[in-house]
Design an enzyme around this catalytic site. Sequence first.
Site, PDB file in Angstrom:
ATOM      1  N   LYS A   1       0.838  -1.214   0.000  1.00  0.00           N
ATOM      2  CA  LYS A   1       0.000   0.000   0.000  1.00  0.00           C
ATOM      3  C   LYS A   1       0.864   1.252   0.000  1.00  0.00           C
ATOM      4  O   LYS A   1       0.630   2.183  -0.769  1.00  0.00           O
ATOM      5  CB  LYS A   1      -0.898  -0.006   1.251  1.00  0.00           C
ATOM      6  CG  LYS A   1      -1.533   1.345   1.551  1.00  0.00           C
ATOM      7  CD  LYS A   1      -2.357   1.342   2.820  1.00  0.00           C
ATOM      8  CE  LYS A   1      -1.580   1.546   4.095  1.00  0.00           C
ATOM      9  NZ  LYS A   1      -1.336   2.934   4.505  1.00  0.00           N
TER      10      LYS A   1
ATOM     11  N   ASP B   1       5.189   0.664  12.043  1.00  0.00           N
ATOM     12  CA  ASP B   1       3.912   0.076  11.633  1.00  0.00           C
ATOM     13  C   ASP B   1       3.714  -1.344  12.176  1.00  0.00           C
ATOM     14  O   ASP B   1       2.627  -1.906  12.059  1.00  0.00           O
ATOM     15  CB  ASP B   1       3.793   0.068  10.094  1.00  0.00           C
ATOM     16  CG  ASP B   1       3.662   1.484   9.536  1.00  0.00           C
ATOM     17  OD1 ASP B   1       3.386   2.414  10.312  1.00  0.00           O
ATOM     18  OD2 ASP B   1       3.857   1.657   8.321  1.00  0.00           O
TER      19      ASP B   1
ATOM     20  N   ARG C   1       1.177  14.957  12.810  1.00  0.00           N
ATOM     21  CA  ARG C   1       1.829  14.522  11.565  1.00  0.00           C
ATOM     22  C   ARG C   1       2.152  15.748  10.713  1.00  0.00           C
ATOM     23  O   ARG C   1       1.487  16.035   9.709  1.00  0.00           O
ATOM     24  CB  ARG C   1       0.936  13.521  10.829  1.00  0.00           C
ATOM     25  CG  ARG C   1       0.605  12.366  11.760  1.00  0.00           C
ATOM     26  CD  ARG C   1       0.150  11.133  11.129  1.00  0.00           C
ATOM     27  NE  ARG C   1       0.949  10.573  10.091  1.00  0.00           N
ATOM     28  CZ  ARG C   1       0.510   9.594   9.305  1.00  0.00           C
ATOM     29  NH1 ARG C   1      -0.695   9.124   9.458  1.00  0.00           N
ATOM     30  NH2 ARG C   1       1.285   9.102   8.362  1.00  0.00           N
TER      31      ARG C   1
HETATM   32  C1  EPZ Z   1       4.716   6.887   6.118  1.00  0.00           C
HETATM   33  O1  EPZ Z   1       4.027   8.013   6.651  1.00  0.00           O
HETATM   34  C2  EPZ Z   1       3.709   5.778   6.057  1.00  0.00           C
HETATM   35  N1  EPZ Z   1       2.615   6.180   5.184  1.00  0.00           N
HETATM   36  C3  EPZ Z   1       3.225   5.440   7.456  1.00  0.00           C
HETATM   37  O2  EPZ Z   1       2.376   4.329   7.337  1.00  0.00           O
HETATM   38  C4  EPZ Z   1       4.422   5.065   8.333  1.00  0.00           C
HETATM   39  O3  EPZ Z   1       3.981   4.849   9.644  1.00  0.00           O
HETATM   40  C5  EPZ Z   1       5.445   6.188   8.308  1.00  0.00           C
HETATM   41  O4  EPZ Z   1       5.817   6.510   6.935  1.00  0.00           O
HETATM   42  C6  EPZ Z   1       6.715   5.855   9.055  1.00  0.00           C
HETATM   43  O5  EPZ Z   1       7.295   4.703   8.529  1.00  0.00           O
HETATM   44  C7  EPZ Z   1       2.754   6.100   3.871  1.00  0.00           C
HETATM   45  O6  EPZ Z   1       3.778   5.711   3.348  1.00  0.00           O
HETATM   46  C8  EPZ Z   1       1.589   6.465   3.037  1.00  0.00           C
HETATM   47  P1  EPZ Z   1       7.012  10.175   7.899  1.00  0.00           P
HETATM   48  P2  EPZ Z   1       4.653   9.460   6.565  1.00  0.00           P
HETATM   49  O7  EPZ Z   1       6.897  11.472   7.177  1.00  0.00           O
HETATM   50  O8  EPZ Z   1       5.465   9.570   5.328  1.00  0.00           O
HETATM   51  C9  EPZ Z   1       7.887  13.334  11.358  1.00  0.00           C
HETATM   52  C10 EPZ Z   1       0.511   2.999   7.962  1.00  0.00           C
HETATM   53  O9  EPZ Z   1       0.004   2.536   9.007  1.00  0.00           O
HETATM   54  N2  EPZ Z   1       7.746  14.341  10.286  1.00  0.00           N
HETATM   55  O10 EPZ Z   1       8.092   9.254   7.467  1.00  0.00           O
HETATM   56  O11 EPZ Z   1       3.562  10.421   6.771  1.00  0.00           O
HETATM   57  C11 EPZ Z   1       6.583  12.592  11.621  1.00  0.00           C
HETATM   58  O12 EPZ Z   1       5.748  13.320  12.491  1.00  0.00           O
HETATM   59  C12 EPZ Z   1       1.139   4.362   7.984  1.00  0.00           C
HETATM   60  O13 EPZ Z   1       0.515   2.418   6.885  1.00  0.00           O
HETATM   61  C13 EPZ Z   1       8.066  15.658  10.562  1.00  0.00           C
HETATM   62  O14 EPZ Z   1       8.442  16.011  11.679  1.00  0.00           O
HETATM   63  O15 EPZ Z   1       5.604   9.451   7.805  1.00  0.00           O
HETATM   64  C14 EPZ Z   1       7.097  11.302  12.206  1.00  0.00           C
HETATM   65  O16 EPZ Z   1       7.437  11.503  13.550  1.00  0.00           O
HETATM   66  C15 EPZ Z   1       0.678   5.312   8.965  1.00  0.00           C
HETATM   67  N3  EPZ Z   1       7.914  16.580   9.559  1.00  0.00           N
HETATM   68  C16 EPZ Z   1       8.377  11.046  11.404  1.00  0.00           C
HETATM   69  O17 EPZ Z   1       8.763  12.337  10.891  1.00  0.00           O
HETATM   70  C17 EPZ Z   1       7.515  16.237   8.309  1.00  0.00           C
HETATM   71  O18 EPZ Z   1       7.420  17.123   7.434  1.00  0.00           O
HETATM   72  C18 EPZ Z   1       8.229  10.083  10.244  1.00  0.00           C
HETATM   73  O19 EPZ Z   1       7.100  10.469   9.448  1.00  0.00           O
HETATM   74  C19 EPZ Z   1       7.205  14.903   8.037  1.00  0.00           C
HETATM   75  C20 EPZ Z   1       7.337  13.956   9.062  1.00  0.00           C
END
Ligand code: EPZ
Length: 419
Positions: free
Chosen positions: A22, A307, A120
Amino acid sequence: MSSVRIVGGRPLSGEVAVGGAKNGGLPILAATLLTDDPVAIDNLPQLEDIRTMVTILRGLGGEISQREDITQICMKGFSGDPDGEAVSRMRASVCLLGPLVARHGRAVLPLPGGCAIGPRPIDLHLYGLQKLGCEIALRNGLIHVSAKRLRGTRLFLGGRHGSTVTGTANILCAAVLAKGTTEIQCAACEPEVADLCHFLQKMGAKISGIGSPILTVEGVDGLHGTRHRLIPDRIQLGTFALLAPLARGDFLLSPADPSHCGALLEAFDRMAVPTELGPNFIRVLGSRCHLGPMDLTTLPYPGFPTDLQAAMCVLMTQAEGISIITERVYPHRFAHLGELERMGAAIALEGQSAIVKGPSGLRGASIAAADLRGGACLYLAALIAEGESTVRNVQYVDRGYENFEEKLRRLGAQIERIG
Ligand code: EPZ
């Protein structure tokens, strides 16, 4: 609102067919905006979030058809802004920003909010786009991104919690059509990001450093159509893999790429769960394990995936002794703990760590999912609990697990959807 009723304690074993990823499919679908040519994607999972992305692309004028396992997408001449209602349904719609601005020179999307797994933010996405030459404005809850011409640059995409997966996808999709070279430092190394890179390469993009934290992208003037098969979903695979030792059953999981599951396989080794690996499968021999305690921390790839934290918590309830799991990616992602405690688990939350004392005999209960992965962990707990459980709000689980209940029934589970 949907619920499932699960009768726990049934013996489980057999084969699980793992679907396409996904979290690889969503940014790849968004990246189809980068060409006028048709693109074919094999193995796109039939899931709520994927359907939402397809609805958004159709709303922009895309022609999308399905033949057996192959999805054909043609975004030639797309126009307008993505439908705000559909975009707001799914946080991953943020992946549209990079492709839209690269192709269209502008993108307008509702600003995504936090969710059950915690805040997020998208500051890193916006910082990266700004570095590439975009102007960004936030007005009335909408993000407006515009650029006359994107220019290559050097940028650092690390934040407080490490790299960003969808942020890296966005910047990649913008950089492939920028003028000049972009170096992305602290890029996410998740296999889904590498898969997006391979997809973009097949479309004619020039990317090096794939799979590493430094990606170099040489911008090109245009991209062409291609055909691509998604990688197997390592989180779906991991969820089933964790069920095998819970149910004391032997599971054969395929297709699988064991190289994507290093942290999980290492955890199994240390908890004394035997596994067998092949080029395209993982066998988990739950019938032969004697679960020991574990101390682990979730981290960006190749660390243990956030995850799978919730499902790992369930396994820890069955291990002899004190286990600890520390959440470093989403420090608030613990909504499932209260529900597990109601089933008889002994868990204490200390800051970002869940401390789990096992083994606990879990009892069936009426429990509610608050998010996708936390919801899936409740299925696992209910499957090994004594008696009957009702898991409510399983619409969250439907977002990430294709035919979950059917696959569980094939393993021997007694599970039915109600309401
Ligand atoms: C991806 O989300 C996944 N979603 C998530 O899957 C997964 O949990 C996550 O990566 C971490 O592996 C998709 O790929 C569609 P991140 P994403 O940006 O990209 C912080 C599931 O259950 N951050 O890598 O949104 C954030 O708050 C899901 O399938 C910032 O601070 O996650 C987090 O603490 C839910 N600023 C960390 O980084 C930003 O601009 C990682 O988030 C972006 C993120």
